[in-house]
Structures are given as structure tokens and as C-alpha cells.
Scaffold this motif. Structure first.
Motif, PDB file in Angstrom:
ATOM      1  N   SER A  50       0.546  -1.132  -0.108  1.00  0.00           N
ATOM      2  CA  SER A  50       0.190  -0.414   0.474  1.00  0.00           C
ATOM      3  C   SER A  50       1.049   0.749   0.094  1.00  0.00           C
ATOM      4  CB  SER A  50      -0.666   0.399   1.296  1.00  0.00           C
ATOM      5  OG  SER A  50      -1.598  -1.255   0.932  1.00  0.00           O
ATOM      6  N   GLN A  51       1.740   0.908   0.422  1.00  0.00           N
ATOM      7  CA  GLN A  51       3.012   2.382   0.834  1.00  0.00           C
ATOM      8  C   GLN A  51       3.855   2.309  -0.215  1.00  0.00           C
ATOM      9  OE1 GLN A  51       4.578   1.614   4.449  1.00  0.00           O
ATOM     10  NE2 GLN A  51       4.822   3.799   4.720  1.00  0.00           N
ATOM     11  N   ALA A  52       3.478   1.249  -0.958  1.00  0.00           N
ATOM     12  CA  ALA A  52       4.301   1.468  -2.226  1.00  0.00           C
ATOM     13  C   ALA A  52       4.075   2.040  -2.784  1.00  0.00           C
ATOM     14  CB  ALA A  52       4.735   0.146  -2.495  1.00  0.00           C
ATOM     15  N   LYS A  53       2.065   1.942  -2.957  1.00  0.00           N
ATOM     16  CA  LYS A  53       1.266   2.801  -3.869  1.00  0.00           C
ATOM     17  C   LYS A  53       0.793   4.114  -3.990  1.00  0.00           C
ATOM     18  CE  LYS A  53      -2.243   0.040  -5.329  1.00  0.00           C
ATOM     19  NZ  LYS A  53      -3.602  -0.845  -5.283  1.00  0.00           N
ATOM     20  N   PHE A  54       1.216   4.542  -2.411  1.00  0.00           N
ATOM     21  CA  PHE A  54       1.043   5.478  -2.831  1.00  0.00           C
ATOM     22  C   PHE A  54       2.203   6.457  -2.956  1.00  0.00           C
ATOM     23  CE2 PHE A  54      -1.944   5.938   1.595  1.00  0.00           C
ATOM     24  CZ  PHE A  54      -2.207   5.228   1.103  1.00  0.00           C
ATOM     25  N   LYS A  55       3.667   6.576  -2.589  1.00  0.00           N
ATOM     26  CA  LYS A  55       4.667   6.481  -3.491  1.00  0.00           C
ATOM     27  C   LYS A  55       4.903   6.519  -5.080  1.00  0.00           C
ATOM     28  CE  LYS A  55       8.300   5.635  -0.319  1.00  0.00           C
ATOM     29  NZ  LYS A  55       8.734   3.937   0.261  1.00  0.00           N
ATOM     30  N   ARG A  56       4.288   5.579  -5.341  1.00  0.00           N
ATOM     31  CA  ARG A  56       3.983   5.771  -7.178  1.00  0.00           C
ATOM     32  C   ARG A  56       2.897   6.740  -7.371  1.00  0.00           C
ATOM     33  NH1 ARG A  56       2.919   0.085  -7.375  1.00  0.00           N
ATOM     34  NH2 ARG A  56       0.789   0.407  -7.297  1.00  0.00           N
ATOM     35  N   TYR A  57       1.802   6.814  -6.929  1.00  0.00           N
ATOM     36  CA  TYR A  57       0.792   7.751  -7.421  1.00  0.00           C
ATOM     37  C   TYR A  57       1.533   9.590  -6.991  1.00  0.00           C
ATOM     38  CZ  TYR A  57      -2.551   4.791  -6.570  1.00  0.00           C
ATOM     39  OH  TYR A  57      -3.450   3.301  -6.407  1.00  0.00           O
ATOM     40  N   MET A  58       2.214   9.318  -5.861  1.00  0.00           N
ATOM     41  CA  MET A  58       3.085  10.684  -5.513  1.00  0.00           C
ATOM     42  C   MET A  58       4.217  11.531  -6.423  1.00  0.00           C
ATOM     43  SD  MET A  58       3.471  10.812  -1.522  1.00  0.00           S
ATOM     44  CE  MET A  58       4.279  11.680  -1.148  1.00  0.00           C
ATOM     45  N   THR A  59       4.990   9.653  -7.116  1.00  0.00           N
ATOM     46  CA  THR A  59       5.485   9.982  -8.153  1.00  0.00           C
ATOM     47  C   THR A  59       5.485  10.422  -9.900  1.00  0.00           C
ATOM     48  OG1 THR A  59       6.636   7.995  -7.212  1.00  0.00           O
ATOM     49  CG2 THR A  59       7.427   8.652  -9.695  1.00  0.00           C
ATOM     50  N   ILE A  60       3.443   9.687  -9.682  1.00  0.00           N
ATOM     51  CA  ILE A  60       3.554  10.704 -10.633  1.00  0.00           C
ATOM     52  C   ILE A  60       2.306  11.791 -10.818  1.00  0.00           C
ATOM     53  CG2 ILE A  60       0.687  10.322 -12.284  1.00  0.00           C
ATOM     54  CD1 ILE A  60       0.717   6.579 -11.319  1.00  0.00           C
ATOM     55  N   MET A  61       1.761  12.330  -9.477  1.00  0.00           N
ATOM     56  CA  MET A  61       1.282  13.579  -9.732  1.00  0.00           C
ATOM     57  C   MET A  61       2.970  14.550  -9.677  1.00  0.00           C
ATOM     58  SD  MET A  61      -1.007  14.100  -6.802  1.00  0.00           S
ATOM     59  CE  MET A  61      -0.774  12.035  -4.996  1.00  0.00           C
ATOM     60  N   ASP A  62       3.960  14.047  -9.270  1.00  0.00           N
ATOM     61  CA  ASP A  62       4.710  14.892  -9.244  1.00  0.00           C
ATOM     62  C   ASP A  62       5.275  14.994 -11.085  1.00  0.00           C
ATOM     63  OD1 ASP A  62       6.435  14.830  -7.286  1.00  0.00           O
ATOM     64  OD2 ASP A  62       7.160  13.305  -7.119  1.00  0.00           O
ATOM     65  N   SER A  63       4.715  14.605 -11.994  1.00  0.00           N
ATOM     66  CA  SER A  63       4.702  15.212 -13.545  1.00  0.00           C
ATOM     67  C   SER A  63       4.007  15.965 -13.845  1.00  0.00           C
ATOM     68  CB  SER A  63       4.877  13.552 -14.179  1.00  0.00           C
ATOM     69  OG  SER A  63       5.983  13.214 -14.012  1.00  0.00           O
ATOM     70  N   MET A  64       3.060  15.900 -13.162  1.00  0.00           N
ATOM     71  CA  MET A  64       1.436  17.000 -13.252  1.00  0.00           C
ATOM     72  C   MET A  64       1.815  18.464 -12.917  1.00  0.00           C
ATOM     73  SD  MET A  64      -1.254  14.756 -10.913  1.00  0.00           S
ATOM     74  CE  MET A  64      -2.571  16.066 -11.257  1.00  0.00           C
ATOM     75  N   THR A  65       1.189  18.901 -13.818  1.00  0.00           N
ATOM     76  CA  THR A  65       1.177  20.553 -14.317  1.00  0.00           C
ATOM     77  C   THR A  65       0.607  20.941 -13.265  1.00  0.00           C
ATOM     78  OG1 THR A  65      -0.254  21.324 -15.401  1.00  0.00           O
ATOM     79  CG2 THR A  65       1.652  21.030 -16.133  1.00  0.00           C
ATOM     80  N   ASP A  66       1.596  22.566 -12.981  1.00  0.00           N
ATOM     81  CA  ASP A  66       0.547  23.045 -11.787  1.00  0.00           C
ATOM     82  C   ASP A  66      -1.028  23.497 -11.773  1.00  0.00           C
ATOM     83  OD1 ASP A  66       2.273  23.667 -10.133  1.00  0.00           O
ATOM     84  OD2 ASP A  66       2.815  25.560 -10.527  1.00  0.00           O
ATOM     85  N   ALA A  67      -1.668  23.498 -12.886  1.00  0.00           N
ATOM     86  CA  ALA A  67      -2.606  23.591 -13.243  1.00  0.00           C
ATOM     87  C   ALA A  67      -3.498  22.226 -12.607  1.00  0.00           C
ATOM     88  CB  ALA A  67      -2.630  24.532 -15.137  1.00  0.00           C
ATOM     89  N   GLU A  68      -2.609  21.273 -13.794  1.00  0.00           N
ATOM     90  CA  GLU A  68      -3.501  20.107 -12.963  1.00  0.00           C
ATOM     91  C   GLU A  68      -3.329  19.721 -11.933  1.00  0.00           C
ATOM     92  OE1 GLU A  68      -1.823  18.085 -16.988  1.00  0.00           O
ATOM     93  OE2 GLU A  68      -0.676  17.762 -15.473  1.00  0.00           O
ATOM     94  N   LEU A  69      -2.589  19.532 -10.725  1.00  0.00           N
ATOM     95  CA  LEU A  69      -2.539  20.233  -9.651  1.00  0.00           C
ATOM     96  C   LEU A  69      -4.036  20.638  -8.765  1.00  0.00           C
ATOM     97  CD1 LEU A  69       1.545  19.683  -8.871  1.00  0.00           C
ATOM     98  CD2 LEU A  69      -0.450  17.977  -8.492  1.00  0.00           C
TER      99      LEU A  69
END
Ligand SMILES: Nc1nc2c(ncn2[C@@H]2O[C@H](COP(=O)(O)OP(=O)(O)OP(=O)(O)O)[C@@H](O)[C@H]2O)c(=O)[nH]1
Length: 481
Positions: free
Chosen positions: A366-385
Motif C-alpha cells: 500500500s505504501q509503495a502504491k502511495f509512493k507511486r501515486y506521488m511520483t505520478i503527481m510529480d509529473s503533473m503541471t501546476d494547473a493540473e495539481l
């Protein structure tokens, strides 16, 4: 835990029904038989299971359901209601009041977890601003006083007991009298554990009740007791007026169904469950949320409670503001996941997801999954975030984010799905929260809003914000922005 198996079996039965094209008598019977089998395997008493079947069949008369009505939904609702009824005897529970001394007496079998639960109950209320005190009237088990003393000292809760005095009735009477004089509002009396055959101990329990005149007697039950739960609980109910039940060791391999039987035997509601040996492994029991999980319908309320607990103090006013604006952005989800990651193992918190989604023992995954989601969000633009519109995340954006983060499109979709569920639940939690975006609030609406927000906040968070006063002044500031 086997309760998760019960949940799996019940939700499988519901799923099978949902997969059929026509819902007829046979489909309904198959579904009910499957659910009954699962309940019996989980140690729920036969008579209760039979009554549940009969009631559902009475309510769901397939011939009478007009065309166009969703039979599956009607059946599901009937099953939901019946399971809730099993767990909720509907009797109003005594509720202690802050500032007024209430005596709460704990009874239960030997080793059920009474002493541990007394401290957990005291600690839970202390965190909510109560003044609890503990009285050890267990002179039967050597070491019970030491155990209570140790736990109470750790939690900084006053306690009363004696190494010299062997009469539990005397200790209980003196302890309660002293703490009443000192204006403690929750006086918790721990009694010796007993078995239903131990007549002398039952007599002692009656005498302790006579002298302390408890406002509420709580029956503590180990969830692994199984079918014996009904008889044991009934024996206690016949001797003292049990008003509530706490089920312990729900974290173990218990079948848990015995808890349903204890409710039936005592005609009293389950108010808390113990989920571990530590002081804070203790949860408010919510019937609807429990049944929702049993039926495989996702429940988020517990999860939200945990989120409130882990947000650091300095981010709390900001969070209140964001929540009150009823906006939930990907950036906010990122912050929440970040906080959760800092907590270390998130398994306990994740149990609120339901075993199907985040199974116990798979915290690392589960923690690995959360980390994965955060890595994905790191690639989002400010507008998307900062957007609150999930529709913004169209195919091309999803593909770009997947490429940028080195993850699959499927991973990005999963993360968006989690976001949608968070946002939906938040909007439900925050319904009724009326904070005007512009202009101020009048004093009445400010105080009502603060009350609403305070209910959604964990006690320590509220305390750190300066209590209701601090929260109200924060709301005032927000209103005048
Ligand atoms: N895993 C788990 N263990 C628990 C829980 N609650 C209590 N225990 C453990 O159960 C054991 C018995 O708990 P006690 O609190 O001593 O039980 P008791 O009912 O006071 O025992 P008597 O005084 O003999 O009646 C202890 O090892 C506790 O740590 C729980 O929710 N989960």
C-alpha cells in the motif's frame, strides 16, 4: 482476520446476484442462503440468521415489486437494514456528560481485555477533553492493579487501587467516592474477570454495582469467543444491567460474528472495538459503516477520521480552510499522502478502506502504491495539481503524465480514481458547511460552522487550534477574507 472472509463471502453473494439478468425467487434464495452460510461460519447464532432470512423474504416480495423498480437495490437495502438491525438494538445508550460525574463499570470474562479496554476508553475520552479516572476493583487477578497503574501512569490518568485491601467492593466504593468529590466526569471501574459458572464472582460483581451505582455497565468481549458469546453475554446481562458492549481483539483471527450474538443477548449496542494491544488501537463502532464493509460497499468515514489525525498541526488551519471551501485538488491529495507516508506503517489507518482494497499485512504494498501515486503527481503541471475538475485529465494528459513519471496509463488512471473517491467523500463530509467566500459571517453562523468543523476534527487537532475559541476566531478570519 476472518471477518474479512465474512465480508468477502457476503459481497461475493451480492455480486453473483448482480450478475444475473433476471432476479427471481431462486436468485434471491441463492443469495440469502449464501449470506446465511457465511454468517453461520462466522459464528453468528443460528436463530438470528434464520430470523434475518425470514424478515428479508417478508420485506422483499418479488411479485409485488412493480416493473421498473430496481429489485437488486431493494434486496440489497433489505439485507443492509437487517444486518444493521442485528447490530443495533435501537435502545438509547446512556451518554455521559462533560462536567458531571458518571460512573462506568466494566465487566467481562477473564482475559477478555477489560483492564486494557478501561484505559483505552479513558484515554480516548481524555483526548476529547474529558477528565477520566480509573478505579481498580479487580483484586482477584494478581497483577491487575499493577497493569492498570502502569497504563494509567503512561496516559497520565489518575487511578485508585490498593495492594493491601482485598475487598473489591470496598475499593470500588472508596475510589468512586473520592473521584466524585474531585469532580472527575468519567469514573471508570475495572472489575475482576469471571466465567459464567463462577457464582461467587458474579455476586461480587453485583455488590460492586450496588455500591458504585454505575450509570453505564459495559460488557467487554473478546471477538474470538465465537458461539459461546451469546450465553456468556446473557449471564452478565442477568446479573448487572449491561448497557453497552465493547468487542476486543478485532485485529486477531477472530471470526467476529460472536459480536452479533453478544448484541442480541444483551440487547445493547457495540460502542467501540479494540484493534490491538496499544492504547490508541481503539475505534468507535459505527453500525452502518461496519455493515457497509461487510457488504463490500466501500466505507470512507474511518479513513477520513484517520486523515484528520495525521495532519501536522501547522497545516491544520490551512486544511480547515481548504475543506471549508469544499475544494479538493490533486495537490491536497499529494499533501495528505505525504503525511500518511511519514506515519510509517499505514496498515491500521488503511483498514478503513476495507480488507478488499487494502488487505492487512500488505501495508508495504500500500505504501509503495502511495509512493507511486506521488511520483505520478510529480509529473503533473501546476494547473493540473490545482484543478478540482477531474475531467481536465483527458487522454492526452494521462498519456503525457504516464510517460513523464515512467508509470503506466493504468497507474495514472488508478491514481485519478483514488482522487475521485477522496473528493466525493470529502464533499459528503463537508456537506452543510457554510463558509461564505466573500464578506463576513454573523456570529451565529460562525459558531454553527465552527461546531460543524470541530466535529470533523480530531480532538488533539482542535486542542492545538486553541479549542472551540481558537477555531471560531479562525473561521472569523476566513469569513473576513
Ligand atoms: N491484539 C489485541 N490484544 C488485546 C486487545 N485488548 C486486550 N488485549 C490483550 O489481551 C490480554 C488480556 O487483556 P487484559 O486487559 O489483561 O484482560 P482482562 O479482561 O483485564 O483480564 P482479567 O483481569 O484476567 O479479567 C492482554 O495481553 C492485552 O494486551 C485488543 O484489542 N487486541
Amino acid at each position: 482476520m476472518v471477518l474479512a472472509q465474512l465480508s468477502r463471502s457476503i459481497s461475493r453473494a451480492m455480486q453473483q446476484m448482480n450478475n444475473t439478468t433476471v432476479v427471481d425467487e431462486k436468485v434471491l434464495n441463492d443469495c440469502l442462503n449464501e449470506i446465511s452460510r457465511a454468517l453461520l461460519q462466522a459464528d453468528v447464532q443460528f436463530s438470528m440468521v434464520r430470523d434475518m432470512q425470514t424478515n428479508i423474504k417478508k420485506i422483499v416480495n418479488l411479485d409485488d415489486i412493480a416493473a421498473g423498480h430496481n429489485k437488486r437495490r431493494i434486496i440489497q437495502q433489505a439485507i443492509f437494514n437487517e444486518l444493521c438491525k442485528m447490530l443495533d438494538p435501537g435502545k438509547p445508550l446512556f451518554t455521559p456528560m462533560k462536567g458531571k460525574s458518571s460512573v462506568i463499570m466494566f465487566v467481562g470474562l477473564q482475559g477478555s481485555g477489560k483492564t486494557t479496554t478501561c484505559t483505552k476508553y479513558a484515554y480516548y475520552h481524555q483526548k476529547k477533553g474529558w477528565r477520566p479516572a480509573l478505579v481498580c476493583a479487580d483484586t482477584f487477578r494478581a497483577g491487575a492493579f499493577d497493569q492498570l497503574k502502569q497504563n494509567a501512569t503512561k496516559a497520565k490518568i489518575p487511578f485508585y487501587g490498593s495492594y493491601m485491601e482485598s475487598d473489591p467492593v470496598k475499593i470500588a466504593g472508596e475510589g468512586v467516592e473520592r473521584f466524585k468529590k474531585e469532580d472527575y466526569d468519567l469514573i471508570i471501574v475495572d472489575t475482576s474477570g469471571r466465567h459464567k459458572q463462577e457464582a461467587a464472582l458474579f455476586e461480587e460483581m453485583r455488590q460492586v454495582a450496588e455500591i458504585t451505582k454505575p450509570d453505564l455497565v459495559i460488557f467487554v468481549m473478546d471477538s474470538s469467543i465465537g458461539q459461546a458469546a451469546f450465553d456468556q453475554a446473557q449471564a452478565f446481562k442477568q446479573s448487572v444491567s449491561v448497557g453497552a458492549v465493547i468487542i476486543t481483539k478485532m485485529d486477531g483471527h477472530a471470526k467476529g460474528g460472536g459480536s452479533l450474538s453478544a448484541v442480541a443477548a444483551t440487547k445493547s449496542p457495540v460502542i467501540f472495538i479494540g484493534t490491538g494491544e496499544h492504547m490508541d488501537e481503539f475505534e468507535v463502532f459505527d453500525v452502518e459503516s461496519f455493515v457497509r464493509r461487510l457488504l463490500g460497499l466501500r466505507d470512507w468515514s474511518g479513513f477520513m477520521d484517520k486523515i484528520h489525525e495525521v495532519v501536522p498541526a501547522d497545516q491544520q488551519p490551512e486544511l480547515v480552510q481548504k475543506l471549508s471551501e469544499r475544494t479538493f485538488t490533486f495537490r491536497l491529495m499529494y499533501e495528505l499522502l505525504q503525511n500518511l507516508m511519514k506515519m510509517g506503517p499505514v496498515g491500521q489507518m488503511l483498514s478503513a478502506f476495507g480488507a478488499e482494497v487494502m488487505p492487512k499485512g500488505q501495508e508495504k504494498e500500500s505504501q509503495a502504491k502511495f509512493k507511486r501515486y506521488m511520483t505520478i503527481m510529480d509529473s503533473m503541471t501546476d494547473a493540473e495539481l490545482d484543478s478540482t475538475n477531474p475531467k481536465l485529465m483527458n487522454e492526452s494528459r494521462i498519456i503525457r503524465i504516464a510517460r513523464g513519471s515512467g508509470r503506466t496509463v493504468q497507474d495514472v488512471m488508478e491514481m485519478i480514481q483514488l482522487y475521485k473517491m477522496f473528493a466525493k467523500n470529502l464533499s459528503k463530509t463537508m456537506k452543510g458547511l457554510k463558509v461564505p467566500k466573500k464578506g463576513g459571517m454573523n456570529a451565529r453562523s460562525q459558531s454553527m460552522t465552527a461546531q460543524h468543523v470541530s466535529k470533523a476534527l480530531p480532538p488533539q487537532m482542535l486542542k492545538q487550534m486553541g479549542g472551540m475559541g481558537g477555531l471560531q476566531s479562525l473561521m472569523k478570519q476566513m469569513g473576513s477574507n
